[in-house]
Enzyme design. Structure first.
Site, PDB file in Angstrom:
ATOM      1  N   HIS A 100       0.891  -1.162   0.000  1.00 24.95           N
ATOM      2  CA  HIS A 100       0.000   0.000   0.000  1.00 24.95           C
ATOM      3  C   HIS A 100       0.931   1.215   0.000  1.00 24.95           C
ATOM      4  CE1 HIS A 100      -2.448  -2.902   2.382  1.00 24.95           C
ATOM      5  NE2 HIS A 100      -3.495  -2.329   1.844  1.00 24.95           N
ATOM      6  N   ASP A 103       2.167   2.046   3.502  1.00 27.08           N
ATOM      7  CA  ASP A 103       3.082   1.151   4.232  1.00 27.08           C
ATOM      8  C   ASP A 103       4.514   1.507   3.891  1.00 27.08           C
ATOM      9  OD1 ASP A 103       0.740  -0.501   4.302  1.00 27.08           O
ATOM     10  OD2 ASP A 103       1.503  -1.626   2.573  1.00 27.08           O
ATOM     11  N   GLU A 267      -9.214 -13.690  -1.403  1.00 23.02           N
ATOM     12  CA  GLU A 267      -8.505 -14.002  -0.151  1.00 23.02           C
ATOM     13  C   GLU A 267      -9.293 -15.031   0.661  1.00 23.02           C
ATOM     14  OE1 GLU A 267      -6.756 -10.702   1.908  1.00 23.02           O
ATOM     15  OE2 GLU A 267      -7.326 -11.483   3.857  1.00 23.02           O
ATOM     16  N   HIS A 270     -11.374 -13.894   3.678  1.00 19.71           N
ATOM     17  CA  HIS A 270     -12.541 -13.107   3.268  1.00 19.71           C
ATOM     18  C   HIS A 270     -13.653 -14.040   2.760  1.00 19.71           C
ATOM     19  CE1 HIS A 270      -9.787  -9.388   2.374  1.00 19.71           C
ATOM     20  NE2 HIS A 270      -9.633  -9.875   3.604  1.00 19.71           N
ATOM     21  N   ASP A 306     -11.069 -11.538  10.568  1.00 22.87           N
ATOM     22  CA  ASP A 306     -10.093 -11.734   9.496  1.00 22.87           C
ATOM     23  C   ASP A 306      -8.733 -11.861  10.181  1.00 22.87           C
ATOM     24  OD1 ASP A 306      -9.016 -11.811   6.961  1.00 22.87           O
ATOM     25  OD2 ASP A 306      -9.058  -9.645   6.660  1.00 22.87           O
ATOM     26  N   ASP A 308      -6.101 -13.473   9.271  1.00 18.76           N
ATOM     27  CA  ASP A 308      -4.927 -13.427   8.375  1.00 18.76           C
ATOM     28  C   ASP A 308      -3.801 -14.359   8.806  1.00 18.76           C
ATOM     29  OD1 ASP A 308      -6.095 -11.560   6.697  1.00 18.76           O
ATOM     30  OD2 ASP A 308      -5.061  -9.839   7.575  1.00 18.76           O
ATOM     31  N   ASP A 338      -1.116 -12.669   2.241  1.00 21.26           N
ATOM     32  CA  ASP A 338      -1.681 -11.571   3.030  1.00 21.26           C
ATOM     33  C   ASP A 338      -1.926 -12.142   4.426  1.00 21.26           C
ATOM     34  OD1 ASP A 338      -2.729  -9.294   3.956  1.00 21.26           O
ATOM     35  OD2 ASP A 338      -4.344  -9.108   2.494  1.00 21.26           O
TER      36      ASP A 338
END
Ligand code: XLS
Ligand code: NI
Ligand code: NI
Length: 435
Positions: A100, A103, A267, A270, A306, A308, A338
């Protein structure tokens, strides 16, 4: 470049190895079905989790040891993180990465200052990519962390916020293009609603579509050839996110004439939040010809967050790779972890353990999926299950040329149809033969 990890480059040592810092399954140059594992899997590491993930959660502060990070928002600190990250990518034999805008570079007081900070880091990334042979899988703009985006970015009720988001996306697209990015992702973390009571959903969706059309225009203007990805997620942080699952994305893209410019980046966590399996989400996208890329992670079943986690479940990775192989493999996409280490895996070496576990699980998944396809029994069963359609009438229906009356006549003449077992348990056992 000084070394930040006292760890050698991770090598393949085979399934019997007891070395925690070795691949047991991922053998980059091994050929599986005509392509090397490296070409099939196209692993990427996300800058946000790997370099910026602190381990903070709603109940406690960060735990991760990051001796290279002085915690400041200086450019020096940002560039040092890039050094650490590329050393990590090299040592883990990961060819791609994702970011991003926020980041990799700090946000400053004004848009031009923030753009300038991003430019400095991107210039450095450009040279690092060249020196280390790494590629950008995709870039994206963070339109969800800053308080201004609390009510959405491209779906904000406020035009000023919308314009701010447009500025960020325009710049992030330019930077992605400059870095030779293979794609560009839109994840609408705040593009949804907290409550319908204060929301004009129709207006917000129209605005989102207009935003994406402007991004397509800009992409053409600068000559960025890669696909745009939408990353579905049903909720969190919003109550409802507009891109809730693959089917909702397809409907949105078709309704607003965006199909030809977009693919999906799907993902796992998700998908499960949406109440689907990952395989379902992948199949829906692949059948529509828009399965682009994968955010490879996993969640804790029944948790509702989420989380991750790194994907280590072989049933999951085999089903993912089965769908990927079925569509003929990735083109611009890949497997982006991710994923973040658990909060109590706080040492730098845990970054390696986590990626090794994920890479090995996908390498194994690739081999399993390939073996299932080579074996052929599963695909043959599915094909046979639809055998009655391989008939004049079946083809007529599929071509849209039959009538209800014709089918009625066929049903009367044929009498009660003879059904065949779906053999679910047999097939589940068959798949287990390969795992
Ligand atoms: C968050 C999303 C995010 C996107 C990129 O849930 O997965 O990390 O992948 O904005
Ligand atoms: Ni993601
Ligand atoms: Ni996510």
């Amino acid at each position: 470049m000084s070394e930040y990890f006292d760890i050698p480059q991770i090598q393949y040592e085979g399934p019997k190895s007891r070395n925690p810092l070795a691949f047991k399954q991922y053998n980059p140059d091994e050929v599986v079905g005509g392509k090397t594992m490296r070409e099939h899997l196209r692993f990427a590491s996300p800058f946000w989790h790997t370099m910026r993930g602190t381990g903070a959660d709603p109940f406690g502060q960060g735990t991760m040891q990051m001796p290279w990070d002085d915690g400041s928002d200086s450019i020096d600190n940002a560039l040092r993180r890039v050094d650490v990250f590329f050393e990590f990518l090299n040592k883990c034999q990961i060819d791609f990465y994702c970011w991003h805008d926020r980041d990799i570079a700090p946000e400053r007081g004004t848009i031009p200052e923030s753009h300038a900070a991003l430019d400095e880091v991107v210039t450095y990334l450009e040279s690092m990519q060249k020196n280390h042979g790494k590629k950008l899988l995709w870039g994206t703009a963070c339109l969800f962390a800053h308080p201004r985006y609390g009510q959405g970015g491209a779906t904000s009720p406020n035009l000023g916020v919308y314009a701010y988001g447009a500025a960020q996306v325009r710049k992030a697209l330019e930077c992605t293009h400059r870095l030779g990015g293979e794609g560009y992702t839109f994840w609408g973390g705040r593009e949804g609603y907290a409550t319908l009571i204060n929301t004009n959903m129709k207006k917000e969706l129209d605005h989102l579509a207009a935003f994406l059309h402007m991004a397509v225009d800009y992409k053409k203007e600068i000559g960025f050839a890669g696909p745009f990805y939408i990353e579905p997620k049903p909720q969190e942080p919003t109550t409802h996110q507009y891109d809730s699952d693959s089917a909702a994305c397809l409907n949105f893209l078709r309704e607003y004439g965006l199909m030809e410019h977009f693919k999906l980046n799907i993902e796992t966590n998700h998908a499960t939040l949406a109440g689907h399996t990952m395989q379902h989400e992948l199949r829906v996208a692949a059948d529509a010809g828009i399965l682009g890329s994968i955010d490879a992670n996993d969640g804790t079943a029944n948790c509702g967050w989420d989380t991750d986690e790194f994907p280590t479940d072989l049933y999951l990775t085999s089903s993912v790779m089965y769908e990927v192989l079925r569509m003929g493999g990735f083109t611009t996409g890949g497997l982006n972890f991710d994923a973040k280490r658990r909060r109590d895996s706080f040492q730098p070496v845990d970054l390696f353990h986590a990626h090794i576990a994920g890479m090995d699980a996908f390498a194994r998944g690739l081999k399993i999926a390939h073996a299932i396809i080579e074996d052929g029994r599963l695909d043959e069963f599915v094909a046979k299950r639809y055998a009655t359609w391989d008939s004049d009438l079946g083809r007529k229906v599929e071509a849209g040329n039959a009538s209800l009356a014709e089918l009625e006549a066929y049903a009367i003449a044929q009498g009660e149809p003879e059904l065949h077992s779906g053999r679910q348990e047999l097939l589940e056992g068959l798949i287990n033969q390969f795992i």
